[in-house]
Design an enzyme around this catalytic site. Structure first.
Site, mmCIF file in Angstrom:
data_model
loop_
_atom_site.group_PDB
_atom_site.id
_atom_site.type_symbol
_atom_site.label_atom_id
_atom_site.label_comp_id
_atom_site.label_asym_id
_atom_site.label_seq_id
_atom_site.Cartn_x
_atom_site.Cartn_y
_atom_site.Cartn_z
ATOM 1 N N HIS A 155 -1.330 -1.875 -7.717
ATOM 2 C CA HIS A 155 -1.680 -1.770 -6.303
ATOM 3 C C HIS A 155 -2.360 -0.221 -5.507
ATOM 4 O O HIS A 155 -3.020 0.099 -4.879
ATOM 5 C CB HIS A 155 -0.685 -1.346 -5.492
ATOM 6 C CG HIS A 155 0.343 -3.098 -5.786
ATOM 7 N ND1 HIS A 155 1.653 -2.307 -6.542
ATOM 8 C CD2 HIS A 155 0.147 -4.192 -5.195
ATOM 9 C CE1 HIS A 155 2.335 -3.089 -6.713
ATOM 10 N NE2 HIS A 155 1.077 -4.586 -6.145
HETATM 11 S S1 FES Z 1 0.787 0.625 -7.285
HETATM 12 FE FE1 FES Z 1 2.147 -0.238 -7.072
HETATM 13 S S2 FES Z 1 3.276 -0.429 -8.881
HETATM 14 FE FE2 FES Z 1 2.003 0.640 -9.244
#
Ligand code: FES
Ligand code: HEM
Lengths: 190, 422
Positions: A155
């Site tokens: 993410h």
């Molecule tokens: S940014 Fe969501 S798990 Fe690493």
């Protein structure tokens, strides 16, 4: 009167009612219920706790890591308690970048020297504090994010050269595991 | 003297049993005589289709469980053995894996049917809420089932989803350790997921029985959303609806079979044919398609706890939906404004699903944020306000009236007032 609340209560076998409209039977109902509830809770605990880590899982031996083969600028990943642990031999530039940061800019403020025992060795649990992916940045070909540390592709979290969160959804810095230097280039994790 | 049930069955064996345990009377009452509004359309078949899917999942799951081994060292290989060596193993596994997708297709259509025709409104609130409970149980079951083959997506999906709970302050980390039974997703996790994956479908079966019991108390809704005014508005379930449902089931199964036989991996992810590796996260983690809208909502919020709360909130609004929608008119047919917004919501769900499959950055992130905002706007603001402002269009007096032009043998006084609501 209490009798009227019990279908069979004629008073013949009921407890005599108190003046305030409660009876010994009401008390017994409540007491039985309370004891029952405590009993159920106590019986439930072994079921719930059985799902917590078992003794053998907890006893997972600590491991020793030999740092000698890791050249400056290189990183290795070792497995500890089922998780990847990042060991990075930082360059002078990386150390410098980590030290220069103004702490008030950080989401999870921590000075660089609180995150390392020896400035050239950065040791981190390689698990993104967002939702647990393994960030990229260990291999020379990996993207390292905007802060030259690690980049989590899941993410989009960016970590700096001290493993501190700088950008993206993760709330905290990469965790520094418990470790000790056994000699100049040997550590024990755990 | 004990009183036996007065049974009307002719067959002496049936009568003997029925007068002691009136199961035949009950089945006759619920599945032969049960009056169905005679105007129901094919969208009303998706309940029956979902029921068939549950049976298919339990049957295939049971035989797969006889071959599957829930141990991280051999789980992946045991699934490959099912595919290559077990008699018809490939078929059973593809029926099971695609069955999960088709189960969700049926249930999503079933839910949107309810949204369009206002089937969640009084007196069907509990019926609707039980439905949301089934939906939650299905999501848990499918999530844990997907972990079992122990491929890369299994492992990392399990890691990301269980880590959601770490968002909660203080209790978060102990809960995650408890869910895992260790310090990462590992063998104890796989073991318990298998046990729960085996159990939950039977829990679903029990809740489905409650769902039908609640349904048969208030009766089925219909496309007009008005109550049947008497026998002239209904038909007995058997043979009229049994045949109609059966036809829909057959068509649905044909489409399902096309996937099973000709494109069995279309809805899967190729990374799940790579054995789980706890040290390497795949470049792009996506959940199964049926979770994508919720995954998009999770990622749309730039805060960890906020994202988790929004995702659970997206389902929680469904629980309180009967009280959020203030309109007394059930069917969208008579709600000219809401009808348009219904389609906006349907589109929103699709867009969120698409955004959920895309990397969470750039314009996809923006689209997911707009989609999330609309989703909550729709339920929390639009529905309560619109119910008060909207002027419903005129409704027919009864289910028969529009068809029979006011004819039909309607008992005197059974006519509803033209503007009767619901
Ligand atoms: S940014 Fe969501 S798990 Fe690493
Ligand atoms: C609500 C019903 C069910 C749903 C939605 C469901 C869903 C799933 C899913 C998505 C998978 C992964 C498929 C794959 O990619 O291989 C799976 C696997 C599996 N399920 Fe289920 N399942 C259900 C019922 C059951 C039942 C009742 C059992 C056992 C009695 C069962 C046993 C298994 C087994 C052994 C596997 C692993 C083998 C495999 O991966 O194909 N399932 N399930």
């Amino acid at each position: 009167m209490a009798e009227t609340t019990h279908p069979s209560g004629t008073g013949a076998h009921g407890a005599p009612g108190g003046d305030d409209g409660t009876s010994r039977r009401d008390f017994l109902y409540l007491a039985t219920g309370a004891v029952g509830a405590v009993g159920v809770a106590a019986a439930a605990w072994p079921f719930i706790d059985s799902m917590n880590p078992a003794a053998d899982t907890l006893a997972l031996a600590s491991i020793e890591v030999d740092l000698a083969p890791v050249a400056e600028g290189q990183s290795i990943t070792v497995t500890w308690r089922g998780k990847p642990v990042f060991v990075r031999h930082r360059t002078a530039k990386e150390i410098d970048e980590a030290k220069k940061v103004n702490l008030s800019e950080l989401r999870d403020p921590a000075p660089d020297d609180k995150r390392v025992q020896k400035p050239e060795w950065l040791i981190l649990v390689g698990v993104c504090t967002h939702l647990g992916c393994v960030p990229l940045g260990q291999k020379p070909t990996d993207p390292r994010g905007d802060y030259d540390g690690w980049f989590c592709p899941c993410h989009g979290s960016h970590y700096d050269t001290a493993g501190r969160i700088r950008k993206g959804p993760a709330p905290a810095n990469l965790v520094v595991p418990q470790y000790a230097f056994l000699s100049d280039n040997r550590i024990r994790l755990g | 003297m004990a009183q036996a049930h007065a049974s009307n069955f002719k067959n002496p064996v049936v009568k003997w049993i029925d007068s002691r345990l009136p199961i035949f009377t009950m089945l006759h009452h619920e599945y032969n005589e049960y009056p169905m509004p005679k105007n129901v359309n094919y969208l009303w078949a998706f309940g029956a289709i979902a029921g068939i899917m549950l049976v298919i999942m339990i049957a295939t799951g049971l035989v797969l469980a006889m071959q599957y081994a829930a141990n991280t060292a051999i789980a992946f290989d045991s699934v490959e053995r099912i595919m290559r060596d077990v008699n018809y193993g490939w078929l059973l596994r593809y029926v099971h894996a695609n069955g999960a997708s088709f189960f969700f297709i049926a249930v999503y259509l079933h839910m949107f049917r309810g949204l369009y025709y206002g089937s969640y409104k009084a007196p069907r609130e509990i019926l609707w809420i039980i439905g949301v409970v089934i939906f939650l149980l299905m999501m848990a079951t499918a999530f844990m089932g997907y972990v079992l083959p122990w491929g890369q997506m299994s492992f990392w999906g399990a890691t990301v989803i269980t880590n959601l709970f770490s968002a909660f302050p203080i209790v978060g980390d102990p809960i995650v350790t408890w869910l895992w039974g260790g310090f990462s997703v590992d063998n104890p996790t796989l073991n318990r997921f298998f046990a729960l994956h085996f159990l939950l479908p039977f829990v679903i079966l029990g809740v489905v029985i409650l769902h039908t019991a609640a349904l048969h108390i208030c009766g089925s809704n219909n496309p007009l959303g008005i109550d049947p005014k008497g026998p002239q508005d209904t038909v007995p379930f058997n043979p009229y609806i049994t045949v109609k449902d059966l036809f829909a089931v057959v068509v649905f199964l044909i489409v399902y079979a096309i996937f099973v036989f000709f494109m069995p991996n279309y809805m899967g992810h190729p990374d799940n044919y790579i054995p789980a590796n706890p040290l390497v996260t795949p470049a792009h983690i996506v959940p199964e398609w049926y979770f994508l809208p919720f995954y998009a909502i999770l990622r749309a919020i730039p805060d960890k706890l906020g994202g988790v709360l929004a995702m659970f909130g997206a389902i929680a609004v469904l629980v309180v939906l009967p009280w959020l929608d203030t309109s007394k008119v059930r069917s969208c047919k008579f709600r000219p404004i809401y009808r348009q917004f219904f389609w906006v919501l349907a589109l929103d769900a699709l867009v969120l699903g698409y955004a959920g499959a895309m990397p969470a950055e750039g314009h996809w992130l923006l689209i997911a944020r707009i989609g999330t905002a609309y989703y909550f706007f729709h339920f929390l603001i639009l529905l309560p306000v619109l119910g008060k402002l909207e002027r419903p269009s005129p409704m027919p007096a009864s289910i028969s009236e529009p068809v029979l032009k006011g004819g039909g043998r309607v008992a005197a006084g059974a006519h509803a007032k033209p503007m009767e609501k619901a």
